[in-house]
Design a protein around this motif. Structure first.
Motif, mmCIF file in Angstrom:
data_model
loop_
_atom_site.group_PDB
_atom_site.id
_atom_site.type_symbol
_atom_site.label_atom_id
_atom_site.label_comp_id
_atom_site.label_asym_id
_atom_site.label_seq_id
_atom_site.Cartn_x
_atom_site.Cartn_y
_atom_site.Cartn_z
ATOM 1 N N PRO A 130 0.831 -1.205 0.000
ATOM 2 C CA PRO A 130 0.000 0.000 0.000
ATOM 3 C C PRO A 130 0.868 1.258 0.000
ATOM 4 C CG PRO A 130 0.028 -1.001 2.180
ATOM 5 C CD PRO A 130 0.721 -1.952 1.264
ATOM 6 N N VAL A 131 0.215 2.406 -0.165
ATOM 7 C CA VAL A 131 0.940 3.657 -0.357
ATOM 8 C C VAL A 131 1.858 3.986 0.815
ATOM 9 C CG1 VAL A 131 -0.966 5.054 0.583
ATOM 10 C CG2 VAL A 131 0.685 6.084 -1.003
ATOM 11 N N GLN A 132 1.446 3.600 2.047
ATOM 12 C CA GLN A 132 2.282 3.910 3.202
ATOM 13 C C GLN A 132 3.635 3.198 3.138
ATOM 14 O OE1 GLN A 132 -0.848 2.664 3.327
ATOM 15 N NE2 GLN A 132 -2.005 3.455 5.083
ATOM 16 N N ASN A 172 -4.679 -1.315 7.989
ATOM 17 C CA ASN A 172 -4.892 -0.075 7.240
ATOM 18 C C ASN A 172 -5.723 -0.348 5.996
ATOM 19 O OD1 ASN A 172 -2.063 -0.020 8.610
ATOM 20 N ND2 ASN A 172 -2.733 2.123 8.516
ATOM 21 N N GLY A 173 -5.502 -1.493 5.382
ATOM 22 C CA GLY A 173 -6.327 -1.962 4.276
ATOM 23 C C GLY A 173 -7.171 -3.142 4.718
ATOM 24 N N PHE A 174 -7.592 -3.954 3.766
ATOM 25 C CA PHE A 174 -8.434 -5.110 4.072
ATOM 26 C C PHE A 174 -8.006 -6.274 3.199
ATOM 27 C CE2 PHE A 174 -12.352 -7.619 3.326
ATOM 28 C CZ PHE A 174 -12.600 -8.000 4.632
ATOM 29 N N GLY A 175 -7.678 -7.375 3.838
ATOM 30 C CA GLY A 175 -7.294 -8.583 3.120
ATOM 31 C C GLY A 175 -7.764 -9.796 3.892
ATOM 32 N N GLY A 176 -7.024 -10.893 3.761
ATOM 33 C CA GLY A 176 -7.427 -12.066 4.518
ATOM 34 C C GLY A 176 -6.824 -13.337 3.982
ATOM 35 N N GLY A 177 -7.489 -14.430 4.256
ATOM 36 C CA GLY A 177 -7.025 -15.738 3.833
ATOM 37 C C GLY A 177 -8.145 -16.741 3.931
ATOM 38 N N VAL A 178 -7.929 -17.903 3.332
ATOM 39 C CA VAL A 178 -8.924 -18.971 3.325
ATOM 40 C C VAL A 178 -8.251 -20.270 3.747
ATOM 41 C CG1 VAL A 178 -10.564 -20.287 1.933
ATOM 42 C CG2 VAL A 178 -10.186 -17.869 1.436
ATOM 43 N N PRO A 232 -14.057 -2.127 4.731
ATOM 44 C CA PRO A 232 -13.937 -2.306 6.186
ATOM 45 C C PRO A 232 -12.479 -2.371 6.649
ATOM 46 C CG PRO A 232 -14.478 -4.386 5.170
ATOM 47 C CD PRO A 232 -14.440 -3.371 4.056
ATOM 48 N N SER A 233 -11.851 -1.230 6.800
ATOM 49 C CA SER A 233 -10.451 -1.171 7.195
ATOM 50 C C SER A 233 -10.278 -0.223 8.370
ATOM 51 C CB SER A 233 -9.590 -0.692 6.025
ATOM 52 O OG SER A 233 -9.855 0.677 5.751
ATOM 53 N N LEU A 234 -9.090 -0.253 8.959
ATOM 54 C CA LEU A 234 -8.801 0.694 10.032
ATOM 55 C C LEU A 234 -8.725 2.117 9.497
ATOM 56 C CD1 LEU A 234 -6.162 -1.174 12.236
ATOM 57 C CD2 LEU A 234 -8.648 -1.086 12.467
ATOM 58 N N ASP A 235 -8.344 2.278 8.245
ATOM 59 C CA ASP A 235 -8.320 3.622 7.670
ATOM 60 C C ASP A 235 -9.721 4.218 7.595
ATOM 61 O OD1 ASP A 235 -5.605 3.654 7.428
ATOM 62 O OD2 ASP A 235 -5.545 3.469 5.241
ATOM 63 N N THR A 236 -10.721 3.403 7.190
ATOM 64 C CA THR A 236 -12.089 3.939 7.125
ATOM 65 C C THR A 236 -12.666 4.118 8.527
ATOM 66 O OG1 THR A 236 -13.039 1.711 6.825
ATOM 67 C CG2 THR A 236 -12.534 2.992 4.826
ATOM 68 N N LEU A 237 -12.284 3.268 9.483
ATOM 69 C CA LEU A 237 -12.693 3.484 10.872
ATOM 70 C C LEU A 237 -12.088 4.784 11.392
ATOM 71 C CD1 LEU A 237 -13.956 2.644 13.562
ATOM 72 C CD2 LEU A 237 -11.932 1.245 14.004
ATOM 73 N N HIS A 238 -10.828 5.002 11.090
ATOM 74 C CA HIS A 238 -10.132 6.231 11.481
ATOM 75 C C HIS A 238 -10.847 7.452 10.903
ATOM 76 C CE1 HIS A 238 -6.697 9.185 11.035
ATOM 77 N NE2 HIS A 238 -6.578 8.852 12.311
ATOM 78 N N ALA A 239 -11.244 7.381 9.634
ATOM 79 C CA ALA A 239 -11.946 8.491 9.001
ATOM 80 C C ALA A 239 -13.298 8.745 9.661
ATOM 81 C CB ALA A 239 -12.132 8.206 7.508
ATOM 82 N N GLY A 269 -2.637 9.249 14.387
ATOM 83 C CA GLY A 269 -2.473 8.172 13.438
ATOM 84 C C GLY A 269 -3.350 6.973 13.752
ATOM 85 N N VAL A 270 -3.392 6.032 12.816
ATOM 86 C CA VAL A 270 -4.224 4.844 12.979
ATOM 87 C C VAL A 270 -3.764 4.008 14.166
ATOM 88 C CG1 VAL A 270 -4.837 2.632 11.921
ATOM 89 C CG2 VAL A 270 -4.949 4.718 10.565
ATOM 90 N N GLU A 271 -2.462 3.789 14.313
ATOM 91 C CA GLU A 271 -1.967 2.968 15.413
ATOM 92 C C GLU A 271 -2.326 3.579 16.758
ATOM 93 O OE1 GLU A 271 -0.140 -0.128 17.500
ATOM 94 O OE2 GLU A 271 -0.838 0.024 15.425
ATOM 95 N N ALA A 272 -2.243 4.912 16.881
ATOM 96 C CA ALA A 272 -2.633 5.583 18.125
ATOM 97 C C ALA A 272 -4.128 5.419 18.368
ATOM 98 C CB ALA A 272 -2.257 7.058 18.065
#
Length: 384
Positions: free
Chosen positions: A170-172, A225-231, A260-267, A278-281
């Motif tokens: 991601p951009v960060q 910060n983004g959204f991913g996962g696994g199966v 559904p990411s921490l970035d959108t929750l932060h926003a 910041g998101v981590e804080a």
């Protein structure tokens, strides 16, 4: 093509272990210990084979023999557990605005962990932070650093073709694009290194110490910060081409709705008057009563519901796990809020869709899963 980027080679003091031996050690890892007599029953190995393997492992110091307990037909059987201090591994978490280090022992227990937020995620800053974290955690845990067999990393981003494989982050983490991440991290930590997508690493942890202890088929939603996962299907993490299976962010981009990411929750929290941080804080202080959280949970639940519906129909997941860096109370609320679309009934019966549940992993799932990568390479059955 396998996804782990590897320069991994176990130290010379780690013995070569047969598939039967790995099956024994893997069972001990998952159960926390077992009687010698029960091992031959659950693993389809003869009693002489199990006795030989346990004797070899005990002589090497890999397992510990405990008190005898009643076994087959009343004959006492010795209890066998993994020797936790025989070997350790380090797990690195490299996500949008944070870096973490986890130390895991051979028995799968976390011996030390720490995550810090960084305003500058450029390689030079991250590598210096990792060296500092590694030194501090080894001292705090009081472990023998010569028993660390290697390290694994969970990295935000998808893998792209090439040799060696590289991440498109991601951009960060733009400064890491095009780099051989495993080589850079391994050189900084002075350890042989494996690397994996962060969502896949977290899915490995969920399979080992979370929902996977009782469920062999589940989808894992990795909220960072983004959204991913696994199966995970039949107890194994699905990797697919290049190791990018579980890139649920692309699925939700196509479906629309809230990402559904921490970035959108932060926003959402910021829009409701939250502090400029910041998101981590934010992750360290946010709770269900924080303005903006409840609205985000409602909208995120709609997106997760559509994804869970697809997973139920496409790979027959029994559960869909809400995990990642999302605080536990909010993850639990999101699981409760998620409602899957209704399927048409057939013969008065609906299609069996997965239950949405919060993660059962305590701690940094990415760091735990990443640390398991070298341990599995050296001692256990491969999960991916």
């Amino acid at each position: 093509m396998p996804s782990p980027v590897s320069s991994f080679r176990a130290p010379d003091w780690v013995p070569s272990i047969s598939s039967g031996g790995r099956a024994v050690l893997d069972h001990l890892l998952r159960t926390g210990g077992a009687s010698q007599a029960s091992l031959s029953q659950v693993l389809d190995l003869s009693q002489p084979s199990v006795a030989r393997l346990i004797g070899t492992f005990h002589a090497a110091g890999i397992v510990v023999l405990g008190e005898r307990s009643p076994g087959v037909r009343g004959h006492p059987s010795v209890q066998v557990t993994l020797a936790p201090d025989y070997a350790f591994a380090i797990g690195v978490t490299l996500v949008g605005d944070a870096v973490g280090v986890t130390i895991l022992d051979l028995a799968g227990k976390v011996r030390g962990a720490r995550t810090i937020g960084l305003s500058d995620m450029a390689p030079v800053s991250v590598l210096e932070a990792l060296r500092t974290l590694k030194t501090a955690l080894i001292a705090e845990a009081g472990i023998d650093p010569t028993r660390i067999i290697g390290a694994g990393a969970g990295v935000s981003g998808f893998l792209v073709p090439g040799e060696p494989s590289r991440f498109n982050p991601p951009v960060q983490l733009a400064g890491w694009a095009g780099l051989d991440v495993a080589e850079a991290l391994g050189a900084a930590l002075a350890l042989p290194m494996l690397s994996e997508n962060d969502g896949t690493a977290a899915t490995v942890a969920e399979g080992l110490v979370g929902v996977g202890r009782t469920c062999r088929n589940f989808g894992y939603c990795h909220l960072t910060n983004g959204f991913g996962g696994g199966v995970t299907v039949d107890g194994r993490v699905v990797q697919g081409r290049l190791g990018n299976a579980g890139d649920f962010g692309g699925v939700l981009w196509l479906l629309g709705g809230l990402y559904p990411s921490l970035d959108t929750l932060h926003a959402s929290v910021r829009a409701a008057g939250g502090p400029d941080e910041g998101v981590e804080a934010m992750v360290r202080r946010v709770c269900l009563d924080t303005p903006g959280v409840a609205q985000w949970v409602r909208e995120a639940g709609k997106s997760i519901g559509r994804l869970a519906f697809l997973l139920g129909h496409m790979v027959a997941s029994e559960k869909v796990v809400i995990g990642g860096r999302l605080p536990a109370p909010i993850a639990a609320a999101l699981a409760r809020e998620t409602i899957l679309p209704a399927t048409p009934t057939r013969n008065d019966m609906p299609f069996p869709l997965p239950a949405v549940v919060p993660t059962e992993v305590h701690g940094d799932a990415v760091g735990i899963g990443a640390a398991m990568l070298p341990l599995r390479k050296a001692f256990f059955l491969e999960q991916t």
